[in-house]
Enzyme design. Structure first.
Site, mmCIF file in Angstrom:
data_model
loop_
_atom_site.group_PDB
_atom_site.id
_atom_site.type_symbol
_atom_site.label_atom_id
_atom_site.label_comp_id
_atom_site.label_asym_id
_atom_site.label_seq_id
_atom_site.Cartn_x
_atom_site.Cartn_y
_atom_site.Cartn_z
ATOM 1 N N ASP A 119 -2.067 3.362 5.922
ATOM 2 C CA ASP A 119 -3.283 4.070 5.504
ATOM 3 C C ASP A 119 -3.118 5.545 5.875
ATOM 4 O OD1 ASP A 119 -5.974 4.767 4.861
ATOM 5 O OD2 ASP A 119 -6.656 2.766 5.375
ATOM 6 N N ASN A 127 -3.076 7.721 -0.540
ATOM 7 C CA ASN A 127 -3.609 7.665 0.817
ATOM 8 C C ASN A 127 -2.950 8.709 1.712
ATOM 9 O OD1 ASN A 127 -5.332 6.593 2.843
ATOM 10 N ND2 ASN A 127 -5.157 4.592 1.874
ATOM 11 N N GLU A 165 -13.193 7.292 7.861
ATOM 12 C CA GLU A 165 -11.966 7.906 7.333
ATOM 13 C C GLU A 165 -11.946 9.400 7.658
ATOM 14 O OE1 GLU A 165 -9.146 7.979 5.979
ATOM 15 O OE2 GLU A 165 -8.705 6.068 5.010
#
Length: 298
Positions: free
Chosen positions: A205, A155, A24
């Site tokens: 996302d 997110n 991430e």
């Protein structure tokens, strides 16, 4: 989670083969020409050179979801318990602000800085309790501001090139929101839907906004990155060889390369056999310039 129709494009490359559980938070370090990114669940911060495939990594003592450089030197991370200063040489961390100290079941998720160097990050409940997440702004003077609340899975976030729009994603609702944004004050207003992702097309996302004001979104369980125009309509779909891309950031010598992190968490052995590069970082040559990342001003 079936593969989408259409082949993976020839301009998609795996530049950092890895097996991250939950890769991430990609952030391009312009001066170093390296990619800063994290593995949230096997907590570590990576500084990687996509040109050579080499990385230096430091383990973290708790979940870490986003890291940005500081103007004064060093780095600041959004971690499970709050905003922390981190030393990428030793792995040491120091708490700077803990806005949800009274909510130990929550953790921070995606985060990045606006063009004034304020660090924005959202939270979520680790046990997936709905509506337990909030959005915070951490200013250079050390103060934290609650900007909005009632999110399920906070997110991806980003800003339009003219700094008049702020984007924020609630993955569990398959919705990307847009707000009016005031750069000088850091205020947001008038939340409304920018895009809703239909069932079967993945879950929105992390994101990156390009210099034309288009929004690139990694589609968890969608095997792709989607580019939305400023009205929220789908402009382009780039297929990937992994089901769970997680976030993206522009970088490279001319800022036209989109780096995409991915995850392998909760994929079965059969799914991993079908997508062995899950957990790696990919590069997409977009032909569009991105916007440079901003360091934390504090």
């Amino acid at each position: 989670m079936d593969k989408p129709l259409g082949p993976v494009r020839a301009d998609v490359r795996c530049v950092l083969p890895d097996s991250a559980f939950l890769g991430e938070g990609p952030h391009w370090l312009t001066a170093e020409r390296k990619l800063l990114w994290v593995d949230i669940l096997a907590p570590a911060i990576h500084v990687s050179d996509p040109a050579t495939g080499k990385s230096t990594s430091v383990r973290m003592p708790e979940l870490v979801s986003a890291v940005v450089p500081r103007v004064r030197g060093g780095y600041v991370a959004a971690m499970q318990t709050g905003f922390k200063a981190v030393d990428l040489t030793t792995g040491a961390s120091t708490m700077l602000a803990s806005p949800e100290a009274d909510r130990p079941g929550n953790r921070f998720n995606d985060g990045k800085c606006d063009r004034r160097g304020r660090f924005w990050a959202g939270t979520l409940a680790i046990d997936a309790t709905p509506d337990a997440g909030s959005l915070y702004r951490f200013d250079a003077d050390g103060r934290v501001h609650l900007m909005d609340t009632g999110f399920h899975v906070s997110n991806g976030l980003g800003w339009s090139p003219d700094d008049r729009r702020f984007y924020f994603t609630d993955s569990a609702r398959r919705t990307i929101y847009v707000y009016d944004f005031d750069l000088e004050s850091g205020a947001i207003a008038d939340r409304r839907v920018f895009a809703e992702i239909p069932e079967g097309h993945g879950v929105p996302d992390g994101m990156a906004v390009d210099s034309e004001g288009f929004v690139w979104v990694a589609q968890w369980d969608g095997w792709c990155v989607v580019r939305h125009d400023p009205d929220g309509k789908v402009d382009r779909v780039v297929n990937l060889p992994v089901p769970r891309p997680t976030s993206c950031a522009f970088g490279g010598p001319d800022m036209t390369t989109l780096y995409v992190t991915s995850a392998r968490i909760r994929l079965s052995a059969a799914q991993l056999a079908d997508s062995p590069l899950s957990g790696s970082v990919f590069a997409i040559e977009t032909g569009v310039r991105g916007l440079p990342e901003t360091a934390f001003a504090g």
